[in-house]
Design an enzyme around this catalytic site. Structure first.
Site, PDB file in Angstrom:
ATOM      1  N   GLU A 289      36.413   2.234  42.050  1.00 31.27           N
ATOM      2  CA  GLU A 289      36.405   2.610  40.628  1.00 31.27           C
ATOM      3  C   GLU A 289      37.370   1.678  39.908  1.00 31.27           C
ATOM      4  OE1 GLU A 289      34.359   4.850  39.701  1.00 31.27           O
ATOM      5  OE2 GLU A 289      34.023   6.129  41.447  1.00 31.27           O
ATOM      6  N   CYS A 323      41.807   3.735  31.991  1.00 30.74           N
ATOM      7  CA  CYS A 323      40.601   2.949  32.242  1.00 30.74           C
ATOM      8  C   CYS A 323      39.581   3.198  31.140  1.00 30.74           C
ATOM      9  CB  CYS A 323      40.027   3.311  33.596  1.00 30.74           C
ATOM     10  SG  CYS A 323      39.908   5.080  33.829  1.00 30.74           S
TER      11      CYS A 323
HETATM   12  P1  NAD Z   1      46.001  -2.076  40.510  1.00 31.62           P
HETATM   13  O1  NAD Z   1      44.684  -2.629  40.847  1.00 31.62           O
HETATM   14  O2  NAD Z   1      47.118  -3.023  40.213  1.00 31.62           O
HETATM   15  O3  NAD Z   1      46.523  -1.165  41.723  1.00 31.62           O
HETATM   16  C1  NAD Z   1      45.769  -0.067  42.214  1.00 31.62           C
HETATM   17  C2  NAD Z   1      46.247   0.262  43.615  1.00 31.62           C
HETATM   18  O4  NAD Z   1      45.874  -0.802  44.493  1.00 31.62           O
HETATM   19  C3  NAD Z   1      47.763   0.402  43.742  1.00 31.62           C
HETATM   20  O5  NAD Z   1      48.054   1.480  44.595  1.00 31.62           O
HETATM   21  C4  NAD Z   1      48.155  -0.924  44.364  1.00 31.62           C
HETATM   22  O6  NAD Z   1      49.362  -0.846  45.082  1.00 31.62           O
HETATM   23  C5  NAD Z   1      46.986  -1.167  45.295  1.00 31.62           C
HETATM   24  N1  NAD Z   1      46.821  -2.555  45.757  1.00 31.62           N
HETATM   25  C6  NAD Z   1      47.355  -3.687  45.245  1.00 31.62           C
HETATM   26  N2  NAD Z   1      46.970  -4.766  45.978  1.00 31.62           N
HETATM   27  C7  NAD Z   1      46.166  -4.310  46.967  1.00 31.62           C
HETATM   28  C8  NAD Z   1      45.454  -4.917  48.031  1.00 31.62           C
HETATM   29  N3  NAD Z   1      45.481  -6.241  48.232  1.00 31.62           N
HETATM   30  N4  NAD Z   1      44.712  -4.130  48.834  1.00 31.62           N
HETATM   31  C9  NAD Z   1      44.628  -2.803  48.636  1.00 31.62           C
HETATM   32  N5  NAD Z   1      45.313  -2.165  47.661  1.00 31.62           N
HETATM   33  C10 NAD Z   1      46.066  -2.904  46.827  1.00 31.62           C
HETATM   34  O7  NAD Z   1      45.789  -1.053  39.297  1.00 31.62           O
HETATM   35  P2  NAD Z   1      46.872  -0.256  38.447  1.00 31.62           P
HETATM   36  O8  NAD Z   1      47.593  -1.221  37.557  1.00 31.62           O
HETATM   37  O9  NAD Z   1      47.679   0.658  39.289  1.00 31.62           O
HETATM   38  O10 NAD Z   1      45.910   0.664  37.560  1.00 31.62           O
HETATM   39  C11 NAD Z   1      45.283   0.215  36.421  1.00 31.62           C
HETATM   40  C12 NAD Z   1      43.864  -0.227  36.691  1.00 31.62           C
HETATM   41  O11 NAD Z   1      43.108   0.829  37.268  1.00 31.62           O
HETATM   42  C13 NAD Z   1      43.126  -0.591  35.420  1.00 31.62           C
HETATM   43  O12 NAD Z   1      42.313  -1.706  35.639  1.00 31.62           O
HETATM   44  C14 NAD Z   1      42.295   0.648  35.152  1.00 31.62           C
HETATM   45  O13 NAD Z   1      41.182   0.427  34.320  1.00 31.62           O
HETATM   46  C15 NAD Z   1      41.911   1.040  36.532  1.00 31.62           C
HETATM   47  N6  NAD Z   1      41.515   2.447  36.593  1.00 31.62           N
HETATM   48  C16 NAD Z   1      40.194   2.764  36.788  1.00 31.62           C
HETATM   49  C17 NAD Z   1      39.793   4.094  36.792  1.00 31.62           C
HETATM   50  C18 NAD Z   1      38.362   4.501  36.990  1.00 31.62           C
HETATM   51  O14 NAD Z   1      38.116   5.675  37.231  1.00 31.62           O
HETATM   52  N7  NAD Z   1      37.410   3.607  36.898  1.00 31.62           N
HETATM   53  C19 NAD Z   1      40.748   5.085  36.594  1.00 31.62           C
HETATM   54  C20 NAD Z   1      42.081   4.727  36.410  1.00 31.62           C
HETATM   55  C21 NAD Z   1      42.457   3.402  36.416  1.00 31.62           C
END
Ligand code: NAD
Length: 524
Positions: A289, A323
């Site tokens: 997501e 998001c």
């Molecule tokens: P992010 O992608 O920076 O991090 C998300 C998670 O992934 C964190 O726990 C992070 O530590 C982890 N992560 C980082 N590198 C990784 C790797 N190489 N492998 C696996 N995991 C890894 O996102 P964020 O800044 O925490 O959140 C904001 C983003 O999330 C925005 O793009 C937002 O639109 C999206 N979001 C989407 C939804 C949805 O339902 N579609 C909901 C909420 C947020």
């Protein structure tokens, strides 16, 4: 532990009012409980036990820089141990009668609701959400879990008889069975809902879980693990490993002991890493997501006050760090000036400050990286377009992370700000000559999460419903043009670059994704 003995209030994003004094009194009591919990040291939760980690990291509040806590920075070995614990526990959990699993998960949801005020206050301190947004996030996590429990019950545990072409000696059943062990990786911005919700879905379906919270929201991760334990989940069924994405997240992606992956976060990590790299030996289920670049469209036949309110709430609620935040608005030329004027007035009336204070609606950005993104965007817009209101850092607050909600105009149609998710309180507004132009521009992005439309014309509304390429659409919604879905009310999931499965959380087809079908034929 409840913050007060008064009955709980029913909370959703759209229905709560800020003038509810009973709610504020309860929140204040929860805030006192939360403040007493700050500054502690927290471990990893593996195989039913809390384990210290040699490496730790500090989490500080974006509100005032105070110490939220010192958290374990898990390493690859910690993840491997958590996966081993989950693998050992998963057959027993899968065999547990589904009604019993449902009962434990409902207990977990109730424990979250009982502690809603304390958890919301901790979340506010940790990531800077305002009172109602944080309460909504906490209650959404509980309601997501309840909804998945209800779905399992409504479908008889997904164990159903099939046809036999009139041969009574043949008995076939379709049975959905858990995969085994799921990894749940969560973002910072809905630290309870997007941790408790997906974990709840995976667990009630009979899987064990290894969960990684965001490093911007480790306290919520610790609390969820505490509650899972209190709810009575057997040892090893729910494990929490905090730590960096590059180590903990990467190991979860690569570990052969993980059978399924649910990731919520950015497109960059979700698609380019998790989606493309998770399956190595054979295809494994991966639910990703991701972000959004969510448009609102304002027709010449819209109620402009309603449209401006809906856009303001969705563009600036939690500082655009959702998001589903509205970051683009296309307005038909005859009403453009009037709409912009109404939006400016509402934006300038936003109270910015410490979001644990009931008078403030908007708090700080979550971290320095978000602030740098805001500053870069403001510099670009100043060069390439026009800042209509906002566009500056706000001095005199508890940290340097407070910024003015910003409306921009006159950006060229091919500017990247129309396409790239910024995740800051900045909304771009464009004048369009026709609704067709608006619909086309609204769809002209890799994302397809949410979209909003304002019009009192039935045919225009039908056209929007027909052409919109978004998983969640709202029409004439004052409470939020593009934000504010609730489990069992608005299923929430993205199309295109916003999500991989087309099945939405809090919806009818979600919990099944954590299971695989077995067709069982028995001949007498
Ligand atoms: P992010 O992608 O920076 O991090 C998300 C998670 O992934 C964190 O726990 C992070 O530590 C982890 N992560 C980082 N590198 C990784 C790797 N190489 N492998 C696996 N995991 C890894 O996102 P964020 O800044 O925490 O959140 C904001 C983003 O999330 C925005 O793009 C937002 O639109 C999206 N979001 C989407 C939804 C949805 O339902 N579609 C909901 C909420 C947020």
């Amino acid at each position: 532990m409840t913050a007060t003995s008064e009955p709980r209030l029913k909370i959703t994003y759209a229905t709560l009012r800020n003038d509810n004094e009973q709610l504020h009194a309860q929140y204040d009591a929860g805030l006192a409980v939360a403040r007493a919990e700050l500054g502690g040291t927290h471990g990893l939760f593996i195989n039913g036990e809390w384990r210290p980690a040699p490496k730790t990291f500090e989490k500080r509040s974006p509100i005032d820089g105070s110490l939220v806590g010192i958290f374990a920075s898990g390493n690859k070995k910690d993840v491997q141990d958590a996966v081993a614990a989950a693998r050992a526990a998963s057959p027993g959990w899968a065999r547990t009668a589904w009604l019993e699993r449902v009962a434990i998960m409902r207990r977990m949801a109730d424990l979250i609701s009982e502690r809603q005020m304390e958890l919301a206050a901790l979340m506010a301190i940790e990531v800077g959400k305002n009172r109602l947004e944080a309460l909504g996030d906490v209650e959404e996590s509980a309601d997501l879990i309840r909804y998945y429990c209800d779905q399992v019950v409504a479908n008889d545990g997904f164990d159903r008889p099939m046809g036999n072409l009139g041969d009574p000696t043949v008995h076939t059943r379709s049975v959905l069975k858990p995969h085994g062990v799921w990894a749940i990786i969560s973002p910072f911005n809905f630290p309870m809902a997007l941790s408790g919700g997906p974990s709840g879905g995976a667990l009630v379906a009979g899987n064990a879980v290894v969960y990684k919270p965001s490093s911007d929201a480790p306290m919520c991760g610790v609390k969820l693990a505490e509650i899972a334990d209190l709810a009575g989940l057997p040892r090893g069924v729910f494990n929490m490993v905090s730590g960096p994405g590059a180590t903990v997240g990467q190991e979860l992606q690569e570990n052969e002991g993980i059978d399924g992956m649910l990731f919520t976060g950015s497109y960059e990590i979700g698609f380019n890493h998790v989606f493309k790299e998770f399956s190595r030996v054979f295809p494994k289920p991966v639910i990703v997501e991701m972000g959004g670049k969510n448009p609102a469209i304002v027709s010449a036949r819209a109620d402009l006050e309603e449209a401006a309110e809906g856009v303001m709430r969705s563009a600036f609620g939690y500082g655009g760090q959702k998001c589903s935040a509205c970051s683009r608005v296309y307005v038909q030329a005859p009403v453009y000036d009037a709409f912009l004027e109404a939006l400016i007035a509402k934006t300038q009336a936003i109270a910015v400050g410490d979001p644990t204070d009931k008078k403030n609606w908007l708090g700080p950005l979550v971290n320095a990286k978000a602030k740098a993104k805001y500053e870069a965007a403001i510099a670009e817009v100043t060069r390439d377009g026009r800042i209509v209101t906002g566009g500056k850092l706000l001095e005199g607050q508890g940290t340097d992370l407070y910024v003015a909600p910003t409306v921009v105009a006159d950006l060229p149609a091919d500017h990247h700000i129309w396409r790239d998710e910024l995740f800051v309180p900045l909304v771009a507004v464009a004048k369009v000559d026709s609704l067709d132009e608006a619909f086309e521009r609204a769809n002209d992005t890799i994302y397809g999460l949410t979209a909003g439309f304002f019009s009192d014309d039935h045919e225009e509304v039908e056209r929007f419903k027909e052409v919109s390429q978004a998983g969640v659409i709202y029409i004439n919604r004052r409470a939020g043009a593009t934000t504010g879905a609730w489990p069992g009310i608005q299923p929430f999931g993205g199309w295109k670059g916003s999500g991989t499965t087309g099945k939405a959380s809090g919806g009818l087809y979600y919990v099944q994704q954590f299971m695989r079908e077995q067709s069982q034929t028995l001949v007498d």
